[in-house]
Scaffold this motif. Structure first.
Motif, short mmCIF file in Angstrom:
data_model
loop_
_atom_site.label_atom_id
_atom_site.label_comp_id
_atom_site.label_asym_id
_atom_site.label_seq_id
_atom_site.Cartn_x
_atom_site.Cartn_y
_atom_site.Cartn_z
N THR A 60 0.84 -1.20 0.00
CA THR A 60 0.00 0.00 0.00
C THR A 60 0.87 1.25 0.00
O THR A 60 2.09 1.18 0.18
N ASP A 61 0.23 2.40 -0.19
CA ASP A 61 0.90 3.70 -0.05
C ASP A 61 0.61 4.33 1.30
O ASP A 61 0.88 5.51 1.51
N ILE A 62 0.08 3.53 2.23
CA ILE A 62 -0.31 4.05 3.54
C ILE A 62 0.90 4.06 4.48
O ILE A 62 1.50 3.02 4.76
N SER A 63 1.26 5.26 4.93
CA SER A 63 2.40 5.41 5.83
C SER A 63 1.98 5.20 7.27
O SER A 63 1.01 5.82 7.75
N VAL A 64 2.69 4.31 7.96
CA VAL A 64 2.43 4.09 9.38
C VAL A 64 3.03 5.25 10.18
O VAL A 64 2.38 5.80 11.06
N PHE A 65 4.26 5.61 9.86
CA PHE A 65 4.84 6.84 10.39
C PHE A 65 6.05 7.25 9.54
O PHE A 65 6.68 6.42 8.89
N ALA A 66 6.31 8.54 9.55
CA ALA A 66 7.43 9.10 8.78
C ALA A 66 8.73 8.87 9.52
O ALA A 66 8.79 9.00 10.75
N LEU A 67 9.78 8.54 8.77
CA LEU A 67 11.09 8.29 9.36
C LEU A 67 12.04 9.46 9.11
O LEU A 67 12.63 10.00 10.04
N GLU A 68 12.20 9.86 7.86
CA GLU A 68 13.05 11.00 7.49
C GLU A 68 12.41 11.73 6.33
O GLU A 68 11.59 11.16 5.60
N ASN A 69 12.81 12.97 6.15
CA ASN A 69 12.31 13.74 5.02
C ASN A 69 13.23 13.59 3.81
O ASN A 69 14.45 13.63 3.96
N PRO A 70 12.67 13.40 2.62
CA PRO A 70 13.49 13.36 1.41
C PRO A 70 14.26 14.66 1.25
O PRO A 70 13.79 15.73 1.64
N GLN A 71 15.45 14.57 0.67
CA GLN A 71 16.33 15.73 0.51
C GLN A 71 16.58 16.00 -0.97
O GLN A 71 16.53 15.10 -1.81
N ARG A 72 16.88 17.26 -1.29
CA ARG A 72 17.30 17.59 -2.64
C ARG A 72 18.54 16.76 -2.98
O ARG A 72 19.46 16.65 -2.17
N GLY A 73 18.56 16.22 -4.17
CA GLY A 73 19.69 15.41 -4.60
C GLY A 73 19.47 13.92 -4.44
O GLY A 73 20.19 13.12 -5.06
N ASP A 74 18.49 13.49 -3.63
CA ASP A 74 18.21 12.07 -3.49
C ASP A 74 17.71 11.50 -4.81
O ASP A 74 16.90 12.12 -5.51
N VAL A 75 18.18 10.29 -5.15
CA VAL A 75 17.64 9.55 -6.29
C VAL A 75 16.60 8.59 -5.75
O VAL A 75 16.89 7.77 -4.87
N VAL A 76 15.37 8.71 -6.25
CA VAL A 76 14.26 7.97 -5.66
C VAL A 76 13.46 7.23 -6.72
O VAL A 76 13.39 7.64 -7.88
N THR A 77 12.84 6.13 -6.29
CA THR A 77 11.84 5.47 -7.11
C THR A 77 10.47 5.91 -6.59
O THR A 77 10.29 6.14 -5.39
N PHE A 78 9.53 6.01 -7.51
CA PHE A 78 8.19 6.47 -7.12
C PHE A 78 7.19 6.04 -8.19
O PHE A 78 7.56 5.63 -9.30
N THR A 79 5.92 6.13 -7.83
CA THR A 79 4.84 5.84 -8.75
C THR A 79 4.42 7.12 -9.44
O THR A 79 4.13 8.12 -8.77
N SER A 80 4.40 7.12 -10.76
CA SER A 80 4.05 8.33 -11.49
C SER A 80 2.62 8.76 -11.17
O SER A 80 1.69 7.94 -11.25
N PRO A 81 2.40 10.03 -10.81
CA PRO A 81 1.04 10.50 -10.57
C PRO A 81 0.21 10.59 -11.84
O PRO A 81 -1.00 10.73 -11.78
N LYS A 82 0.88 10.48 -13.00
CA LYS A 82 0.17 10.60 -14.27
C LYS A 82 -0.44 9.28 -14.73
O LYS A 82 -1.60 9.22 -15.12
N ASP A 83 0.37 8.19 -14.67
CA ASP A 83 -0.12 6.92 -15.22
C ASP A 83 0.17 5.70 -14.35
O ASP A 83 -0.11 4.58 -14.75
N GLY A 84 0.74 5.90 -13.16
CA GLY A 84 0.97 4.78 -12.25
C GLY A 84 2.20 3.95 -12.54
O GLY A 84 2.45 2.95 -11.86
#
Length: 222
Positions: A60-84
């Motif tokens: 799921t995309d349901i967060s139980v709790f936040a651990l750290e905040n993403p930072q500028r420069g981080d390389v991340v994987t994510f689900t596109s908000p446009k087409d999934g």
């Protein structure tokens, strides 16, 4: 059915635990395109820390709790908000940032990035075709990375100014002229972040008979 479950119970337990591990804690992600060149290339397989930012319920995309905040420069994987579709890009804007791009130059909060160490490159896009480009070191907001530009490619080289909304991020590919990033898909809500990519697990040359690139094995993603 009971006999089968009893016979293969340890295998079933293993795969259940493996599935929970991969969907909750760590994952790997193959790189199918050149949108993150030169940092990542087609045929790389990257390791992804799924608990870098949030602990989520499995599948799921349901967060139980936040651990750290993403930072500028981080390389991340994510689900596109446009087409999934699952994507991998670099965070260049965090909540509250004002971003702008003028003729390829990235501006963050009114300060333009600095570009150094220009090198002419030829990027292979098929077994018998290459395209000319330029590779540079980009210094922006106390972080740096290597990016590349391909003047012959049609791309969105100007945008903004725009302000990154709360709980959202602005993504760019390091291959600035060949990346379907936030210039086209919009801001990415935090809930759609999957994890932070931190090392290259393995790599193979997909345009050259899948020959392994051993020098890239285990390399950190900067």
């Amino acid at each position: 059915m009971r006999r089968l479950l009893s016979k293969y119970r340890y295998a079933i337990i293993f795969w259940l635990c493996f599935g929970i591990f991969r969907t909750s804690l760590a994952d790997w992600n193959p790189i199918p395109s050149g949108s993150m060149r030169p940092t990542l290339v087609e045929g790389d397989v990257v390791l992804v820390n799924r608990v870098a930012y949030d602990l989520k319920l499995p599948l799921t995309d349901i967060s139980v709790f936040a651990l750290e905040n993403p930072q500028r420069g981080d390389v991340v994987t994510f689900t596109s908000p446009k087409d999934g579709v699952r994507l991998i890009k670099r965070i260049v804007g965090i909540p509250g940032d004002t971003l702008q791009m003028k003729n390829e130059v990235l501006w963050i909060n009114g300060v333009p990035a600095t570009y150094l160490d220009a090198q002419a490159i030829s990027e292979r896009i098929s077994p018998d075709q290459s395209i000319a480009g330029i590779k540079l070191t980009e210094l922006a907001s106390n972080s740096q990375r290597t990016v590349q530009f391909m003047p012959q490619v049609r791309a969105r080289r100007d945008f903004g100014p725009l302000v990154v909304p709360a709980d959202s991020y602005f993504m760019l590919g390091d291959n600035r002229d060949n990346s379907a990033d936030s210039r086209y898909i919009g801001f990415v809500p935090r809930r759609l972040l999957i994890g932070r990519a931190h090392h290259i697990l393995a790599s193979a040359q997909i345009l050259d008979h899948w020959m392994p690139r051993f020098r890239r094995f285990g390399a950190p993603i900067l």
